[in-house]
Design a protein around this motif. Structure first.
Motif, mmCIF file in Angstrom:
data_model
loop_
_atom_site.group_PDB
_atom_site.id
_atom_site.type_symbol
_atom_site.label_atom_id
_atom_site.label_comp_id
_atom_site.label_asym_id
_atom_site.label_seq_id
_atom_site.Cartn_x
_atom_site.Cartn_y
_atom_site.Cartn_z
ATOM 1 N N SER A 176 -32.833 33.725 18.678
ATOM 2 C CA SER A 176 -31.487 33.626 19.235
ATOM 3 C C SER A 176 -31.005 35.015 19.636
ATOM 4 O O SER A 176 -31.575 36.032 19.212
ATOM 5 C CB SER A 176 -30.532 33.029 18.199
ATOM 6 N N GLY A 177 -29.958 35.052 20.411
ATOM 7 C CA GLY A 177 -29.372 36.332 20.806
ATOM 8 C C GLY A 177 -28.891 37.125 19.604
ATOM 9 O O GLY A 177 -29.073 38.345 19.544
ATOM 10 N N SER A 178 -28.297 36.433 18.636
ATOM 11 C CA SER A 178 -27.807 37.146 17.451
ATOM 12 C C SER A 178 -28.963 37.676 16.613
ATOM 13 O O SER A 178 -28.876 38.774 16.045
ATOM 14 C CB SER A 178 -26.889 36.248 16.611
ATOM 15 N N ALA A 179 -30.073 36.923 16.543
ATOM 16 C CA ALA A 179 -31.239 37.410 15.807
ATOM 17 C C ALA A 179 -31.773 38.679 16.450
ATOM 18 O O ALA A 179 -32.085 39.663 15.751
ATOM 19 C CB ALA A 179 -32.326 36.343 15.744
ATOM 20 N N LEU A 229 -30.103 40.793 18.333
ATOM 21 C CA LEU A 229 -29.117 41.852 18.115
ATOM 22 C C LEU A 229 -29.249 42.452 16.720
ATOM 23 O O LEU A 229 -29.340 43.676 16.562
ATOM 24 C CB LEU A 229 -27.695 41.313 18.316
ATOM 25 N N PHE A 230 -29.264 41.594 15.691
ATOM 26 C CA PHE A 230 -29.320 42.091 14.322
ATOM 27 C C PHE A 230 -30.653 42.778 14.018
ATOM 28 O O PHE A 230 -30.690 43.780 13.299
ATOM 29 C CB PHE A 230 -29.036 40.976 13.318
ATOM 30 N N THR A 272 -32.468 44.355 16.244
ATOM 31 C CA THR A 272 -32.397 45.627 16.959
ATOM 32 C C THR A 272 -31.575 46.637 16.163
ATOM 33 O O THR A 272 -31.980 47.793 15.981
ATOM 34 C CB THR A 272 -31.799 45.430 18.360
ATOM 35 N N SER A 283 -31.037 46.558 12.975
ATOM 36 C CA SER A 283 -31.833 46.865 11.788
ATOM 37 C C SER A 283 -32.901 47.906 12.108
ATOM 38 O O SER A 283 -33.151 48.829 11.323
ATOM 39 C CB SER A 283 -32.481 45.592 11.244
#
Length: 138
Positions: free
Chosen positions: A61-64, A66-67, A69, A71
């Motif tokens: 997902s986009g949030s995965a 983002l997080f 990245t 991290s």
């Protein structure tokens, strides 16, 4: 194996990493040392992904992304600071202070992930801080 045994192995390898990194930073720029280590980790991680079968990219997902990245950026900053500390300090002092990350992780998990902290988290966190302070104070 459950999470505890994987965590013990992670701690063992982190301890080995500190000693090997200290030996490897002798006489070279710590940023170069970080870049070499990061390259090895990159090749190893992608090698494992390809060797175990390519996962479905569509499940990201986009949030995965983002997080992960963010991290990765935090990991990079941590490694740069860690290698700089190792280049000027002793591994037996740098590594325990670095493990204050456990205390930060406990606090951030409670604040941002809503994890409930038991009394063991508090006592363990205090003991980690006390141990790092004791080792750093010489």
């Amino acid at each position: 194996m459950n999470w505890f045994y994987w965590s013990l192995l992670a701690a063992l390898f982190a301890g080995i990493t500190a000693v090997l990194a200290k030996a490897g930073t002798s006489g070279i720029d710590p940023n170069l040392a970080t870049a070499i280590r990061t390259t090895v980790v990159l090749v190893l991680a992608w090698g494992i992904v390809f060797a175990t079968g390519m996962p479905a990219w569509g499940s990201l997902s986009g949030s995965a992304i983002l997080f992960l990245t963010l991290s990765g950026l935090a990991t990079g900053a941590s490694w740069l600071c860690y290698f700089q500390a190792l280049s000027v300090g002793q591994a037996s002092s740098v590594a325990p202070v670095d493990k204050l990350s456990v205390v930060f992780a406990i606090a951030l998990a409670a604040i941002f992930l809503g994890e409930k902290l038991a009394w063991q988290h508090w006592v363990g966190g205090v003991l980690i801080v006390a141990g790092a302070a004791l080792i750093a104070w010489r």
